[in-house]
Write a protein that holds these residues in place. Structure first.
Motif, mmCIF file in Angstrom:
data_model
loop_
_atom_site.group_PDB
_atom_site.id
_atom_site.type_symbol
_atom_site.label_atom_id
_atom_site.label_comp_id
_atom_site.label_asym_id
_atom_site.label_seq_id
_atom_site.Cartn_x
_atom_site.Cartn_y
_atom_site.Cartn_z
ATOM 1 N N VAL A 186 5.078 1.562 0.513
ATOM 2 C CA VAL A 186 6.025 2.055 -0.493
ATOM 3 C C VAL A 186 5.438 3.250 -1.239
ATOM 4 N N ARG A 187 6.236 3.844 -2.139
ATOM 5 C CA ARG A 187 5.733 4.867 -3.058
ATOM 6 C C ARG A 187 4.653 4.231 -3.925
ATOM 7 N N ASP A 188 3.585 4.961 -4.202
ATOM 8 C CA ASP A 188 2.511 4.355 -4.994
ATOM 9 C C ASP A 188 3.001 3.878 -6.365
ATOM 10 N N ASP A 189 3.956 4.623 -6.944
ATOM 11 C CA ASP A 189 4.453 4.276 -8.276
ATOM 12 C C ASP A 189 5.107 2.891 -8.331
ATOM 13 N N ASP A 190 5.570 2.417 -7.177
ATOM 14 C CA ASP A 190 6.258 1.118 -7.147
ATOM 15 C C ASP A 190 5.287 -0.058 -7.045
ATOM 16 N N MET A 243 0.850 -1.191 0.000
ATOM 17 C CA MET A 243 0.000 0.000 0.000
ATOM 18 C C MET A 243 0.889 1.245 0.000
ATOM 19 N N GLN A 244 0.295 2.396 -0.337
ATOM 20 C CA GLN A 244 1.064 3.634 -0.364
ATOM 21 C C GLN A 244 1.472 4.022 1.051
ATOM 22 N N LYS A 245 2.711 4.414 1.199
ATOM 23 C CA LYS A 245 3.203 4.752 2.530
ATOM 24 C C LYS A 245 2.620 6.063 3.030
ATOM 25 N N SER A 246 2.784 7.126 2.244
ATOM 26 C CA SER A 246 2.140 8.364 2.660
ATOM 27 C C SER A 246 1.721 9.140 1.432
ATOM 28 N N GLY A 247 0.447 9.517 1.431
ATOM 29 C CA GLY A 247 -0.104 10.210 0.284
ATOM 30 C C GLY A 247 -1.604 10.094 0.289
ATOM 31 N N ARG A 248 -2.192 10.363 -0.852
ATOM 32 C CA ARG A 248 -3.642 10.452 -0.922
ATOM 33 C C ARG A 248 -4.361 9.116 -0.742
ATOM 34 N N LEU A 249 -3.661 8.007 -0.947
ATOM 35 C CA LEU A 249 -4.336 6.715 -0.804
ATOM 36 C C LEU A 249 -4.051 6.050 0.533
ATOM 37 N N GLU A 265 -5.989 3.437 -10.361
ATOM 38 C CA GLU A 265 -6.043 2.881 -11.723
ATOM 39 C C GLU A 265 -5.162 3.671 -12.679
ATOM 40 N N ASN A 266 -5.034 4.976 -12.435
ATOM 41 C CA ASN A 266 -4.202 5.808 -13.295
ATOM 42 C C ASN A 266 -2.748 5.338 -13.293
ATOM 43 N N VAL A 267 -2.223 5.068 -12.095
ATOM 44 C CA VAL A 267 -0.824 4.632 -11.977
ATOM 45 C C VAL A 267 -0.669 3.208 -12.530
ATOM 46 N N LEU A 268 -1.665 2.370 -12.233
ATOM 47 C CA LEU A 268 -1.636 0.989 -12.727
ATOM 48 C C LEU A 268 -1.623 0.955 -14.255
ATOM 49 N N ASP A 319 -3.013 16.318 -16.353
ATOM 50 C CA ASP A 319 -2.676 16.036 -14.960
ATOM 51 C C ASP A 319 -3.914 15.595 -14.192
ATOM 52 N N LEU A 320 -3.691 15.057 -12.983
ATOM 53 C CA LEU A 320 -4.801 14.614 -12.139
ATOM 54 C C LEU A 320 -5.496 15.818 -11.524
ATOM 55 N N VAL A 321 -6.805 15.720 -11.474
ATOM 56 C CA VAL A 321 -7.612 16.800 -10.920
ATOM 57 C C VAL A 321 -8.627 16.185 -9.971
ATOM 58 N N SER A 322 -8.842 16.781 -8.815
ATOM 59 C CA SER A 322 -10.036 16.396 -8.067
ATOM 60 C C SER A 322 -10.967 17.579 -7.881
ATOM 61 N N THR A 323 -10.463 18.725 -7.431
ATOM 62 C CA THR A 323 -11.359 19.883 -7.304
ATOM 63 C C THR A 323 -11.119 20.941 -8.375
HETATM 64 P P1 ATP Z 1 4.114 8.891 -3.638
HETATM 65 O O1 ATP Z 1 4.980 9.668 -2.717
HETATM 66 O O2 ATP Z 1 3.597 7.627 -3.003
HETATM 67 O O3 ATP Z 1 4.740 8.654 -4.988
HETATM 68 P P2 ATP Z 1 2.362 10.740 -5.058
HETATM 69 O O4 ATP Z 1 2.699 12.142 -4.700
HETATM 70 O O5 ATP Z 1 2.809 10.191 -6.366
HETATM 71 O O6 ATP Z 1 2.800 9.796 -3.853
HETATM 72 P P3 ATP Z 1 -0.430 11.190 -4.326
HETATM 73 O O7 ATP Z 1 -0.554 12.643 -4.619
HETATM 74 O O8 ATP Z 1 -0.429 10.758 -2.900
HETATM 75 O O9 ATP Z 1 0.790 10.517 -5.090
HETATM 76 O O10 ATP Z 1 -1.620 10.462 -5.103
HETATM 77 C C1 ATP Z 1 -1.750 9.077 -5.103
HETATM 78 C C2 ATP Z 1 -2.962 8.697 -5.929
HETATM 79 O O11 ATP Z 1 -4.134 9.234 -5.329
HETATM 80 C C3 ATP Z 1 -3.013 9.223 -7.350
HETATM 81 O O12 ATP Z 1 -2.219 8.485 -8.249
HETATM 82 C C4 ATP Z 1 -4.497 9.080 -7.659
HETATM 83 O O13 ATP Z 1 -4.808 7.745 -8.009
HETATM 84 C C5 ATP Z 1 -5.147 9.381 -6.320
HETATM 85 N N1 ATP Z 1 -5.738 10.742 -6.228
HETATM 86 C C6 ATP Z 1 -6.960 11.026 -5.731
HETATM 87 N N2 ATP Z 1 -7.220 12.340 -5.790
HETATM 88 C C7 ATP Z 1 -6.161 12.934 -6.314
HETATM 89 C C8 ATP Z 1 -5.828 14.290 -6.643
HETATM 90 N N3 ATP Z 1 -6.660 15.296 -6.418
HETATM 91 N N4 ATP Z 1 -4.635 14.557 -7.157
HETATM 92 C C9 ATP Z 1 -3.771 13.551 -7.350
HETATM 93 N N5 ATP Z 1 -4.039 12.252 -7.078
HETATM 94 C C10 ATP Z 1 -5.218 11.925 -6.585
#
Ligand code: ATP
Ligand code: ZN
Length: 225
Positions: A53-57, A11-17, A74-77, A169-173
Motif C-alpha cells: 500500500v501507500r506508506d501513509d496508509d 509494506m510500501q508498494k513502491s517508493g523508497r522503502l 518513523e517520520n510517517v508513523l 521536509d525530508l532530506v537525505s543528500t
Molecule cells: P507513497 O507513494 O507510498 O505515498 P511517498 O512518495 O510518500 O510514497 P517515499 O518518497 O517513497 O514516499 O518515501 C517513503 C519513506 O522513505 C519516507 O517517509 C522516509 O521515511 C523514507 N526516506 C528515506 N530517504 C528519504 C528521502 N531522501 N526523502 C524522502 N523520504 C525518504
C-alpha cells in the motif's frame, strides 16, 4: 475477507522503502512473488500475506488492527500518532524493532541567502510541510509558533512560489534543496524504518511466527553490520 489465521504484513508498494522492505522479508526466508501489480501477495512457504500500500496508509492499518505488522518510516508513523492524538484518539501499537534502512532527516530549510541563527528566526513565520504535527511538536518544545502551509508534494517550491518563508521536509543528500535554492538550517527529527505491530494479543500461532521472524530479522541485520 482475508484469511485471518495468516499473519498480515503491510509494506510500501513502491517508493523508497519498498525494495529494502521486500529484501528484508525475503532474507527472513519468506517466499513471495511480488512481480504482479497486486495489492496482496501470499507467501508460498509460510502463513503470511503481504499487503502492498501507500506508506501513509500503513500506520493507520496497524493502529486499526487491519494488519498485524507493518514496515514504515518513523517520520510517517509519528506524524500519524500525533494527528490521531490531536483528534482526541489514543492510538495503540508497538514498535518491534528499528530497522537498518530508510534513514533520512526532517529538516527546516530556508532560501539560501537568508540568515539563520536558530529556530526563533522562524517564530510566527509561514512554513510549508507535509508534517505539521511533527513540526508543531518541535516548535512547541521551543516555545515558538508558526503558520502552516500544508503541502503533500512539491514542498520545496513553496518559498520560491511565495507561499511560505521556509519549509520543513525530508532530506537525505540535500541535492533537492540545493536545486531549489534552499539551504538546510536545522534538523528537527531523525528517522529510520521500523517494524510495528498492532495492539492486542496475537493468536498463539501468529505470535510464534512473529517470534521466529524477529530472530531472523536480528540475524539479517547483524550480518549486515
Ligand atoms: P507513497 O507513494 O507510498 O505515498 P511517498 O512518495 O510518500 O510514497 P517515499 O518518497 O517513497 O514516499 O518515501 C517513503 C519513506 O522513505 C519516507 O517517509 C522516509 O521515511 C523514507 N526516506 C528515506 N530517504 C528519504 C528521502 N531522501 N526523502 C524522502 N523520504 C525518504
Ligand atoms: Zn507517502
Amino acid at each position: 475477507m482475508l484469511d485471518n489465521t495468516r499473519l498480515r504484513i503491510a509494506m510500501q508498494k513502491s517508493g523508497r522503502l519498498s525494495d529494502d522492505s521486500r529484501e528484508l522479508l525475503t532474507r527472513c526466508g519468506i517466499k513471495i512473488n511480488l512481480q504482479q501489480q497486486r495489492l496482496i501477495a501470499f507467501a508460498e512457504n509460510m502463513p503470511i500475506d503481504i499487503l502492498r500500500v501507500r506508506d501513509d496508509d500503513i500506520p493507520g492499518l496497524v493502529m486499526d488492527g487491519v494488519v498485524d505488522l507493518g514496515i514504515i518510516g518513523e517520520n510517517v508513523l509519528e506524524e500519524e500518532v500525533l494527528t490521531r492524538r490531536a483528534q482526541g484518539e489514543d492510538p495503540q501499537l508497538s514498535i518491534l524493532r528499528r530497522l537498518d534502512f530508510g534513514g533520512c532527516r526532517l529538516s527546516l530549510a530556508m532560501p539560501a541567502d537568508s540568515v539563520y541563527t536558530g529556530p526563533e528566526c522562524l517564530d510566527t513565520k509561514r512554513i510549508a510541510t507535509s508534517y505539521p504535527h511533527l513540526l508543531k511538536k518541535y516548535f512547541d518544545s521551543k516555545g515558538l509558533t508558526f503558520k502552516s502551509c500544508l503541502l503533500n508534494g512539491s514542498v520545496e517550491v513553496a518559498p520560491r512560489a511565495g507561499l511560505s518563508d521556509a519549509i520543513c521536509d525530508l532530506v537525505s543528500t540535500g541535492a533537492t534543496l540545493e536545486a531549489n535554492g534552499l539551504r538546510e538550517v536545522d534538523v528537527i527529527y531523525r528517522s529510520k524504518a521500523v517494524l510495528i505491530q498492532r495492539a492486542g494479543e496475537l493468536s498463539e500461532d501468529k505470535q510464534a511466527l512473529v517470534n521466529r521472524l524477529m530472530t531472523r530479522i536480528q540475524g539479517v541485520i547483524q550480518a549486515r553490520e
